[in-house]
Motif scaffolding. Sequence first.
Motif, mmCIF file in Angstrom:
data_model
loop_
_atom_site.group_PDB
_atom_site.id
_atom_site.type_symbol
_atom_site.label_atom_id
_atom_site.label_comp_id
_atom_site.label_asym_id
_atom_site.label_seq_id
_atom_site.Cartn_x
_atom_site.Cartn_y
_atom_site.Cartn_z
ATOM 1 N N LEU A 250 -2.827 32.348 7.884
ATOM 2 C CA LEU A 250 -3.400 30.993 7.977
ATOM 3 C C LEU A 250 -3.235 30.266 6.650
ATOM 4 O O LEU A 250 -3.321 30.870 5.565
ATOM 5 N N ARG A 251 -3.007 28.975 6.748
ATOM 6 C CA ARG A 251 -2.912 28.144 5.552
ATOM 7 C C ARG A 251 -4.274 28.071 4.854
ATOM 8 O O ARG A 251 -5.325 28.240 5.480
ATOM 9 N N LEU A 252 -4.223 27.790 3.560
ATOM 10 C CA LEU A 252 -5.459 27.747 2.770
ATOM 11 C C LEU A 252 -6.469 26.771 3.347
ATOM 12 O O LEU A 252 -7.674 27.066 3.439
ATOM 13 N N ASN A 253 -6.016 25.597 3.778
ATOM 14 C CA ASN A 253 -6.944 24.599 4.307
ATOM 15 C C ASN A 253 -7.548 25.026 5.644
ATOM 16 O O ASN A 253 -8.629 24.560 6.008
ATOM 17 N N ASP A 254 -6.861 25.906 6.382
ATOM 18 C CA ASP A 254 -7.462 26.451 7.597
ATOM 19 C C ASP A 254 -8.638 27.365 7.255
ATOM 20 O O ASP A 254 -9.698 27.303 7.888
ATOM 21 N N TRP A 255 -8.455 28.215 6.253
ATOM 22 C CA TRP A 255 -9.553 29.081 5.821
ATOM 23 C C TRP A 255 -10.712 28.236 5.264
ATOM 24 O O TRP A 255 -11.883 28.543 5.517
ATOM 25 N N THR A 256 -10.384 27.196 4.531
ATOM 26 C CA THR A 256 -11.432 26.304 4.011
ATOM 27 C C THR A 256 -12.191 25.647 5.151
ATOM 28 O O THR A 256 -13.424 25.531 5.106
ATOM 29 N N SER A 257 -11.465 25.230 6.189
ATOM 30 C CA SER A 257 -12.123 24.607 7.346
ATOM 31 C C SER A 257 -13.105 25.576 8.008
ATOM 32 O O SER A 257 -14.213 25.187 8.393
ATOM 33 N N ILE A 258 -12.711 26.838 8.133
ATOM 34 C CA ILE A 258 -13.588 27.832 8.768
ATOM 35 C C ILE A 258 -14.866 28.028 7.959
ATOM 36 O O ILE A 258 -15.982 28.017 8.503
ATOM 37 N N GLU B 148 -3.995 21.030 10.714
ATOM 38 C CA GLU B 148 -3.434 21.822 9.617
ATOM 39 C C GLU B 148 -2.501 22.895 10.156
ATOM 40 O O GLU B 148 -1.468 23.214 9.551
ATOM 41 N N TRP B 149 -2.848 23.452 11.297
ATOM 42 C CA TRP B 149 -2.024 24.493 11.909
ATOM 43 C C TRP B 149 -0.647 23.961 12.324
ATOM 44 O O TRP B 149 0.346 24.699 12.345
ATOM 45 N N LEU B 150 -0.579 22.644 12.606
ATOM 46 C CA LEU B 150 0.690 22.036 13.013
ATOM 47 C C LEU B 150 1.583 21.666 11.830
ATOM 48 O O LEU B 150 2.790 21.501 11.988
ATOM 49 N N ARG B 151 1.001 21.495 10.648
ATOM 50 C CA ARG B 151 1.756 20.987 9.512
ATOM 51 C C ARG B 151 2.755 22.012 8.982
ATOM 52 O O ARG B 151 2.536 23.222 9.072
ATOM 53 N N ILE B 152 3.856 21.482 8.397
ATOM 54 C CA ILE B 152 4.913 22.361 7.881
ATOM 55 C C ILE B 152 5.171 22.122 6.403
ATOM 56 O O ILE B 152 6.113 22.706 5.850
ATOM 57 N N ASP B 153 4.361 21.265 5.746
ATOM 58 C CA ASP B 153 4.556 21.062 4.326
ATOM 59 C C ASP B 153 4.164 22.338 3.569
ATOM 60 O O ASP B 153 3.444 23.195 4.082
ATOM 61 N N PHE C 36 9.038 14.650 14.292
ATOM 62 C CA PHE C 36 8.006 15.651 14.039
ATOM 63 C C PHE C 36 6.663 15.192 14.615
ATOM 64 O O PHE C 36 6.469 14.007 14.927
ATOM 65 N N HIS C 37 5.721 16.126 14.720
ATOM 66 C CA HIS C 37 4.367 15.790 15.159
ATOM 67 C C HIS C 37 3.729 14.840 14.136
ATOM 68 O O HIS C 37 3.714 15.144 12.940
ATOM 69 N N PRO C 38 3.176 13.710 14.585
ATOM 70 C CA PRO C 38 2.515 12.778 13.660
ATOM 71 C C PRO C 38 1.086 13.256 13.354
ATOM 72 O O PRO C 38 0.104 12.683 13.842
ATOM 73 N N THR C 39 0.980 14.275 12.529
ATOM 74 C CA THR C 39 -0.349 14.837 12.261
ATOM 75 C C THR C 39 -1.269 13.825 11.591
ATOM 76 O O THR C 39 -2.490 13.906 11.730
ATOM 77 N N PHE C 40 -0.694 12.850 10.870
ATOM 78 C CA PHE C 40 -1.537 11.802 10.287
ATOM 79 C C PHE C 40 -2.245 11.029 11.400
ATOM 80 O O PHE C 40 -3.426 10.682 11.273
ATOM 81 N N TYR D 259 3.593 15.544 7.752
ATOM 82 C CA TYR D 259 3.915 15.552 9.181
ATOM 83 C C TYR D 259 3.929 16.995 9.681
ATOM 84 O O TYR D 259 3.891 17.956 8.895
ATOM 85 N N GLY D 260 3.996 17.164 11.008
ATOM 86 C CA GLY D 260 3.914 18.491 11.608
ATOM 87 C C GLY D 260 5.269 19.067 11.980
ATOM 88 O O GLY D 260 6.312 18.668 11.458
ATOM 89 N N ARG D 261 5.225 19.978 12.918
ATOM 90 C CA ARG D 261 6.440 20.656 13.359
ATOM 91 C C ARG D 261 7.342 19.710 14.150
ATOM 92 O O ARG D 261 6.887 18.685 14.649
ATOM 93 N N PRO D 262 8.620 20.055 14.297
ATOM 94 C CA PRO D 262 9.515 19.239 15.135
ATOM 95 C C PRO D 262 9.010 19.184 16.575
ATOM 96 O O PRO D 262 8.407 20.143 17.083
ATOM 97 N N THR D 263 9.224 18.042 17.225
ATOM 98 C CA THR D 263 8.750 17.869 18.599
ATOM 99 C C THR D 263 9.682 16.938 19.353
ATOM 100 O O THR D 263 10.433 16.151 18.757
#
Length: 361
Positions: free
Chosen positions: A238-246, A225-230, A177-181, A151-155
Amino acid sequence: MDIAYIPSPSRGVLYLGPIPLRAYAFCIILGVVAAVWLGSKRWVARGGAKHTVGDIAVWAVPFGLVGGRLYHVITDHQLYFGEGKNPWNAFKIWEGGLGIWGAVALGAVGAWIGCRRRGVPLPAYADAIAPGIALAQAMGRWGNYFNQELYGRPTTLPWGLEIHKVLPDGEVVSGVFHPTFLYESIWDVAVALLVIWADRRWKLGHGRAFALYVAAYTVGRFWTEWLRIDEAHVYFGLRLNDWTSIVVFLGAVAYFVIVGKKRPGREDPASIDPAAHAEAEQAGEKAAGEKAAGERAAAHEAAGEKPAGGKAKGEEPSEKVDGEKPSRIVDGDGGEEADPQPAVTASAAAEKTGKDAGNPV
């Protein structure tokens, strides 16, 4: 005053006696079925045989599951190895943890093996299956919902996801939290529709439909991915998966442009699947046989002849042939009932012979 939020599921597993039925696994299975179904329809429309996608998926799916799990364990190794950690938990795939990057990469290896065995070009197969993969991801993300993870950040948004769970270390997580799923699931459906539309509009081939799927998916994955807090590794903010996405996005766009210039259009339908030729030949032979049988039947009917095993048109069934008495079937034994008249005649003759033995004829 509290407003309505998306509630978390009360449980993520049901028990059929001693057998656990896990929602996460169920979502993954549904996604695989949907991907094969949609991929098969697109493959047949491109000129392929109807069972080819499923046969190749037998190789691609296991490789993809292993690749997805390996990527997760390698990039989040701190969850399974080190002081106080249990390495055997790395095998508990039902608890979540499949990296899409590893799943697609190693799944492509399995698909390549299957394509080689079938004589199918991998880029054409990838184009056909691309929207199905996005649809499978959309379904698989609901497994994260049942596991209350990613899930993401509190909202305070009305579509926030209410979470209440206890982490393995005993920490209690409770809040909205943000339902990033859900964000990613909706995005994946949109990606599938985009690829289908673009493929019909521009006849994408030679792997370009697959490249479009990859590029579009990474855009959505970047912001979810930018919203997630896990817990995740962070590099330069940037999180690893953000760099992978780029990186993956740039590679997919480069492939799309370069291949589009070198090999525009789509593959010749006659060249993508040898099994389709065999199916066409079998269908042609069957149609030719049925046509020949129909022509023979029509010729017999026109000539008034009796077709094999039947009667000519207008001919009525006869119970009497050349003055003979019809035979009857008794008790279904297939034998003919004996005619009682000869027995009666013989009895009368015997009686007359005994009575008139002394009388000359």
